[in-house]
Design an enzyme around this catalytic site. Structure first.
Site, short mmCIF file in Angstrom:
data_model
loop_
_atom_site.label_atom_id
_atom_site.label_comp_id
_atom_site.label_asym_id
_atom_site.label_seq_id
_atom_site.Cartn_x
_atom_site.Cartn_y
_atom_site.Cartn_z
N LEU A 64 0.83 -1.21 0.00
CA LEU A 64 0.00 0.00 0.00
C LEU A 64 0.86 1.26 0.00
O LEU A 64 2.05 1.20 0.30
CB LEU A 64 -0.91 -0.04 1.24
CG LEU A 64 -1.90 -1.21 1.21
CD1 LEU A 64 -2.37 -1.57 2.61
CD2 LEU A 64 -3.07 -0.88 0.29
N PRO A 65 0.26 2.42 -0.33
CA PRO A 65 1.07 3.62 -0.49
C PRO A 65 1.79 4.09 0.79
O PRO A 65 2.97 4.38 0.76
CB PRO A 65 0.06 4.69 -0.95
CG PRO A 65 -1.07 3.93 -1.53
CD PRO A 65 -1.13 2.64 -0.76
N THR A 95 6.34 0.64 2.10
CA THR A 95 7.38 1.40 2.82
C THR A 95 6.67 2.38 3.75
O THR A 95 6.00 3.31 3.30
CB THR A 95 8.26 2.19 1.83
OG1 THR A 95 8.88 1.27 0.92
CG2 THR A 95 9.34 2.96 2.57
N LYS A 170 15.43 -0.15 5.22
CA LYS A 170 15.02 0.56 3.99
C LYS A 170 15.24 2.08 4.14
O LYS A 170 15.80 2.71 3.25
CB LYS A 170 13.54 0.24 3.72
CG LYS A 170 12.85 1.11 2.71
CD LYS A 170 12.92 0.57 1.32
CE LYS A 170 12.32 1.57 0.33
NZ LYS A 170 12.43 1.18 -1.04
N LYS A 245 9.43 11.06 -0.01
CA LYS A 245 8.64 10.30 0.97
C LYS A 245 9.57 9.55 1.93
O LYS A 245 9.40 9.60 3.15
CB LYS A 245 7.74 9.30 0.23
CG LYS A 245 7.00 8.37 1.18
CD LYS A 245 6.38 7.17 0.49
CE LYS A 245 5.95 6.15 1.55
NZ LYS A 245 5.49 4.89 1.02
P1 NAD Z 1 0.73 2.84 -5.98
O1 NAD Z 1 0.16 4.13 -5.50
O2 NAD Z 1 1.02 2.64 -7.43
O3 NAD Z 1 -0.21 1.62 -5.53
C1 NAD Z 1 -0.89 1.55 -4.32
C2 NAD Z 1 -2.16 0.73 -4.53
O4 NAD Z 1 -2.84 0.63 -3.27
C3 NAD Z 1 -3.13 1.36 -5.52
O5 NAD Z 1 -3.55 0.41 -6.47
C4 NAD Z 1 -4.30 1.81 -4.64
O6 NAD Z 1 -5.55 1.75 -5.30
C5 NAD Z 1 -4.22 0.79 -3.52
N1 NAD Z 1 -4.89 1.24 -2.30
C6 NAD Z 1 -4.81 2.43 -1.67
N2 NAD Z 1 -5.59 2.44 -0.59
C7 NAD Z 1 -6.18 1.24 -0.52
C8 NAD Z 1 -7.12 0.64 0.35
N3 NAD Z 1 -7.60 1.30 1.41
N4 NAD Z 1 -7.51 -0.63 0.10
C9 NAD Z 1 -7.04 -1.31 -0.97
N5 NAD Z 1 -6.14 -0.80 -1.85
C10 NAD Z 1 -5.74 0.46 -1.62
O7 NAD Z 1 2.07 2.63 -5.11
P2 NAD Z 1 3.32 1.69 -5.50
O8 NAD Z 1 4.27 2.44 -6.37
O9 NAD Z 1 2.81 0.36 -5.88
O10 NAD Z 1 4.05 1.60 -4.06
C11 NAD Z 1 3.57 0.77 -3.03
C12 NAD Z 1 4.55 0.86 -1.87
O11 NAD Z 1 5.83 0.39 -2.32
C13 NAD Z 1 4.76 2.27 -1.33
O12 NAD Z 1 4.84 2.20 0.06
C14 NAD Z 1 6.07 2.70 -1.96
O13 NAD Z 1 6.77 3.65 -1.18
C15 NAD Z 1 6.81 1.38 -2.04
N6 NAD Z 1 7.85 1.31 -3.09
C16 NAD Z 1 7.59 1.78 -4.34
C17 NAD Z 1 8.58 1.71 -5.32
C18 NAD Z 1 8.33 2.21 -6.73
O14 NAD Z 1 9.29 2.32 -7.49
N7 NAD Z 1 7.08 2.50 -7.11
C19 NAD Z 1 9.83 1.13 -5.01
C20 NAD Z 1 10.06 0.62 -3.75
C21 NAD Z 1 9.05 0.71 -2.78
#
Ligand code: NAD
Length: 295
Positions: A64-65, A95, A170, A245
């Site tokens: 999740l975000p 994260t 991390k 973030k």
């Molecule tokens: P994203 O915003 O693309 O995806 C998050 C998903 O969670 C979305 O599909 C959203 O609809 C869903 N969501 C939000 N609230 C929700 C709820 N209440 N119930 C169900 N689903 C819900 O984010 P991401 O890029 O996939 O990142 C996810 C995590 O991974 C974050 O914590 C980010 O910091 C971490 N991360 C991301 C990257 C990257 O390159 N994108 C790399 C390493 C770590």
């Protein structure tokens, strides 16, 4: 194995695809209907809530975000803990700050659920290729259960210690990365301004004591490394908003621990200024533009 997978965004969706490919049955939940339909087409089952997804699963994974989403998905009325069976292993890969990871795991433990934190590095490319690094905070017993499943989404599965330590690993790494990228930017820009060829300078740094990943693999100066985002207008890669973030998580954790992070705080302000300039969507190495005349 029957696995609940909740949070199917840029990272979660490709991770879930890899689990489907490996032959697992997935109970899927996200707020985005389009991604649910797409993954249902690949064999996943759509659930109506985190609670419903967890109810008949043998493992629960969330991606999740941020911390607020993790709290609501796990602790809410229709959350995972309302549906999960006693003894089911669980892991959050988002994260977030270490304290929230520990709080949610403590709530899970009160109902007999062992929960790990396992944030990842490797970005969306690593998620698609199944080559992520997982930094896992868990008991040894839980780590042994999670390791084979995480290995179907990643290449390096590292046991960091008890719950919360994955998040600590991390945010400490990304604190250093954010700072080192600024250091390399400063040195490259100074060298250019003083009149040395930047490729020569990078070569010296990379065989001298200034060498680091930000200089030898991901150098922010255009034309130095052909595979780095600097060579393609700072597109792709790791967005500055995500770096911002992670620096926010590091500086907030440091505040709670009364620990100085002087360079981290300065780095955070520099990426924040980058965001204000409308460059938050660019790769974080575009921070080098803070040291260059606009072209
Ligand atoms: P994203 O915003 O693309 O995806 C998050 C998903 O969670 C979305 O599909 C959203 O609809 C869903 N969501 C939000 N609230 C929700 C709820 N209440 N119930 C169900 N689903 C819900 O984010 P991401 O890029 O996939 O990142 C996810 C995590 O991974 C974050 O914590 C980010 O910091 C971490 N991360 C991301 C990257 C990257 O390159 N994108 C790399 C390493 C770590």
């Amino acid at each position: 194995m029957k696995i609940a997978f909740i949070g199917l965004g840029n990272m979660g969706a490709p991770m879930a695809r890899n689990l489907l490919k490996a032959g697992h049955q997935l109970n899927l939940f996200d707020l985005n209907q389009a991604v649910l339909q797409e993954l249902a087409g690949l064999g996943g089952s759509i659930s109506t809530s985190p609670r419903a997804a967890a109810e008949d699963s043998e493992l629960v994974i969330t991606m999740l975000p941020a911390a607020a989403h993790v709290r609501s998905v796990w602790l809410g009325d229709d959350g995972v803990l309302a549906g999960i069976a006693h003894g089911t292993p669980a892991v959050d890969c988002s994260t977030i700050d270490p304290q929230t990871a520990r709080d949610v795991a403590a709530a899970a433990a009160r109902q007999g659920v062992a929960m790990a934190d396992a944030p990842v590095s490797g970005g969306t490319g690593g998620a698609a290729a199944g080559t992520l690094t997982f930094m896992v905070g868990a008991s040894a017993e839980l780590f042994a259960i999670l390791q084979p499943v995480l290995a179907q989404m990643g290449r390096n599965i590292v046991h960091c210690g008890e719950v919360g330590t994955g998040q600590i690993a991390k945010i400490c790494n990304n604190l250093l990365l954010g700072i080192s990228m600024i250091g390399v930017s400063e040195a490259m820009a100074l060298g250019d301004a003083l009149g040395i060829d930047t490729k020569v300078l990078a070569g010296i740094i990379n065989s001298s004591t200034g060498r680091c990943w930000s200089s030898d693999t991901y150098n922010p100066w255009p034309g130095v490394i052909e595979t780095a985002p600097a060579a393609r207008g700072y597109t792709g890669g790791f967005g500055a908003e995500l770096m911002l973030k992670d620096l926010g998580l590091a500086t907030e954790a440091a505040r709670q621990a009364h620990q100085p992070v002087v360079l981290g705080a300065v780095a955070q302000q520099l990426y924040q200024a980058m965001s204000l300039r409308g460059e938050g969507g660019m790769d974080f190495s575009a921070i080098v533009n803070s040291y260059r005349k606009p072209t």
